[in-house]
Design an enzyme around this catalytic site. Structure first.
Site, short mmCIF file in Angstrom:
data_model
loop_
_atom_site.label_atom_id
_atom_site.label_comp_id
_atom_site.label_asym_id
_atom_site.label_seq_id
_atom_site.Cartn_x
_atom_site.Cartn_y
_atom_site.Cartn_z
N TYR A 165 0.86 -1.20 0.00
CA TYR A 165 0.00 0.00 0.00
C TYR A 165 0.89 1.24 0.00
O TYR A 165 1.86 1.31 0.76
CB TYR A 165 -0.90 0.03 1.24
CG TYR A 165 -2.36 -0.11 0.86
CD1 TYR A 165 -2.93 0.81 -0.03
CD2 TYR A 165 -3.15 -1.12 1.35
CE1 TYR A 165 -4.26 0.69 -0.42
CE2 TYR A 165 -4.47 -1.25 0.97
CZ TYR A 165 -5.01 -0.34 0.08
OH TYR A 165 -6.31 -0.46 -0.30
N GLU A 192 -0.49 4.81 -0.57
CA GLU A 192 -1.29 6.01 -0.88
C GLU A 192 -0.44 7.26 -0.66
O GLU A 192 0.29 7.37 0.33
CB GLU A 192 -2.54 6.05 0.00
CG GLU A 192 -3.60 5.13 -0.56
CD GLU A 192 -4.77 4.93 0.40
OE1 GLU A 192 -4.59 5.08 1.60
OE2 GLU A 192 -5.87 4.61 -0.09
N ASP A 209 -5.83 13.79 -25.15
CA ASP A 209 -5.83 12.39 -24.74
C ASP A 209 -5.15 11.61 -25.86
O ASP A 209 -5.74 11.39 -26.93
CB ASP A 209 -7.28 11.92 -24.53
CG ASP A 209 -7.34 10.46 -24.10
OD1 ASP A 209 -6.33 9.73 -24.27
OD2 ASP A 209 -8.39 10.03 -23.60
N THR A 235 -3.21 6.23 -22.10
CA THR A 235 -3.01 4.89 -21.56
C THR A 235 -1.56 4.53 -21.81
O THR A 235 -0.83 5.23 -22.52
CB THR A 235 -3.90 3.86 -22.27
OG1 THR A 235 -3.66 3.93 -23.68
CG2 THR A 235 -5.38 4.09 -22.00
N LYS A 279 -1.23 0.78 -25.31
CA LYS A 279 -1.56 0.68 -26.75
C LYS A 279 -0.25 0.78 -27.53
O LYS A 279 0.59 -0.09 -27.39
CB LYS A 279 -2.59 1.74 -27.11
CG LYS A 279 -3.89 1.57 -26.32
CD LYS A 279 -4.98 2.52 -26.76
CE LYS A 279 -6.29 2.24 -26.04
NZ LYS A 279 -6.51 3.07 -24.86
N ARG A 285 -1.12 -2.42 -18.77
CA ARG A 285 -2.42 -1.75 -18.83
C ARG A 285 -2.46 -0.66 -17.75
O ARG A 285 -2.28 -0.95 -16.57
CB ARG A 285 -3.50 -2.81 -18.59
CG ARG A 285 -4.91 -2.38 -18.81
CD ARG A 285 -5.77 -3.61 -18.97
NE ARG A 285 -5.45 -4.28 -20.22
CZ ARG A 285 -5.90 -3.91 -21.42
NH1 ARG A 285 -6.74 -2.91 -21.54
NH2 ARG A 285 -5.53 -4.55 -22.52
#
Ligand code: DSN
Length: 431
Positions: A53, A55, A199, A225, A228, A234
């Site tokens: 974790y 954060e 984008d 992203t 691609k 991903r």
């Protein structure tokens, strides 16, 4: 040891992994948004970093024990900044849609007007579609392409912007085969006082390789992203060419102007997401390291050469491409003159192990689940090693299948040829 031996405790999932690897190996992958990561990227994702974790951001976390993942995340940030020559990068978004959501949350108020590219003309769900949160929370307006040219008319974008006065303009698409006029978008955004977001989820790898126009000098914010044309795991990212003070005059408690980087960071965490996926972030670092190598530029050039070869071969065989061709890695084929729907074409090609997706074409008369078109792209087949000659062969197969969409014999014959071709281009041979 096979890659997935360690999950032999779960034979059901193990069998599915095996079947999916076999499907990916034997087929021609033409889904424009897909690619094959390197083995290094994939192995990095499947590691114990998933247990952590973290954060917050490197050096400022809400948990102990983050000193190693801090370094991995900082490496990803630094490599991404190098790759695109930008001042600011956030590597935490879980996906492109999450990256867009975080930006919207950071820079807009509910009800604000946004201007994006119409989903039915090739835009993306997260740019204001009424079925997406972005179209429910914000007042979404759209520009599209011209029916005659299949291209965006920038004068019409300007006219729409003057009329709707958006707070944010989005340029970027899921199915647009042409490059973007970022300087003109900048001029329009400045004229109406809007922020400008690019984008670049689809062409990111081609922009990183300097094959397509660079939005960084022109737009306020970039989202993408990573999986691609960029060929990473991903996930999503946010960047800015230059960091600057926020335009709303927001200040810290000490009265100092808050930088846009801080506003965007808080849009991601705590605004939109909780714990970052540090195993994926480390894999992003690996992918950005790969994209910084000269071989990635060569890869991008081949992606575009392959797309061009396919586009020309399709046009020669009487296929209608929206906008008549391609500047990037993808093309949108309008099949209305071939008497098959996108749905039928997707299923028919699938029978021969050629994977595509049905796609609306601009001004489509079919529903989104049927469509008049298919979208194809060359990022994945280029990673497998295919060149122009094989891409033209694929077009011949597509043509033969679409001419006889119900002929199972044709499908079986071509499937064997497809499988034989792809056997020559091993995928993850180490597994
Ligand atoms: N689903 C992606 C695509 O195929 O373009 C975009 O999110």
């Amino acid at each position: 040891m096979p890659f997935f031996d360690f999950i032999q405790t779960d034979p059901q999932v193990s069998a599915l992994l095996s079947q999916e690897l076999d499907r990916q190996r034997r087929g021609v992958e033409l889904i424009a948004s897909e690619n094959f990561t390197s083995y290094a990227v994939m192995r990095t994702m499947g590691t114990w970093l998933t247990n952590k974790y973290a954060e917050g951001y490197p050096g400022k976390r809400y948990y102990g024990g983050c000193e190693i993942v801090d370094q991995a995340e900082q490496l990803a940030i630094d490599r991404l900044k190098d790759l695109f020559g930008v001042e600011y990068a956030n590597v935490q978004p879980h996906s492109g849609a999450q990256a867009n959501a975080a930006v919207f949350l950071a820079v807009l108020q509910p009800g604000d007007t946004i201007l994006g590219f119409d989903l039915s003309h090739g835009g993306h769900l997260s740019h204001g579609s009424p079925v997406n949160y972005s179209g429910k929370v914000y007042n979404a307006t759209f520009y599209g392409v011209e029916q005659e040219t299949g291209r965006i008319d920038m004068d019409k974008v300007a006219a729409t912007a003057r009329e709707v006065k958006p707070k944010l303009i989005v340029c970027g698409a899921s199915a647009y085969a042409r490059d973007w006029d970022y300087p003109r978008f900048r001029a329009i955004a400045d004229e109406v006082g809007a922020l400008l977001l690019a984008d670049i989820a689809h062409p990111a790898g081609l922009i990183a390789g300097r094959h397509l126009a660079d939005p960084a000098p022109w737009v306020d914010i970039i989202t993408s992203t990573t999986h691609k044309t960029l060929r990473g795991p991903r996930g999503g990212i946010i960047m800015m060419g230059k960091d600057k003070d926020n335009p709303w005059g927001r200040t810290t408690k000490k009265g100092e102007p808050i930088k846009m980087s801080a506003i965007l960071n808080s849009g991601v965490f705590p605004g939109m997401q909780g714990g970052p996926l540090e195993h994926v972030i480390a894999a992003k670092a690996v992918a950005f390291g790969e994209a910084l190598q000269p071989s990635f530029k060569t890869y991008g050039a081949q992606v575009m050469a392959n797309a061009n070869a396919m586009a020309e071969a399709l046009v020669e065989r009487g296929y209608q491409l929206v906008s008549g061709g391609t500047d990037n890695h993808l093309m949108l084929i309008d099949l209305s003159n071939k008497g098959v729907t996108g749905k039928t074409a997707e299923a028919t090609l699938g029978q021969a192990d050629i994977t595509v997706n049905k796609n609306m074409v601009p001004f489509d008369t079919q529903s989104p689940m049927t469509t008049s078109g298919i979208r194809i792209g060359t990022a994945a087949v280029t990673t497998r090693g295919l060149k122009e000659k094989e891409c033209v062969q694929i077009v011949d197969w597509i043509d033969a299948l679409i001419r006889k969409p119900d002929d199972e014999q044709v499908q079986a014959t071509i499937r064997k040829e497809v499988n034989a071709l792809m056997e020559q281009y091993p995928l993850y041979p180490m597994v």
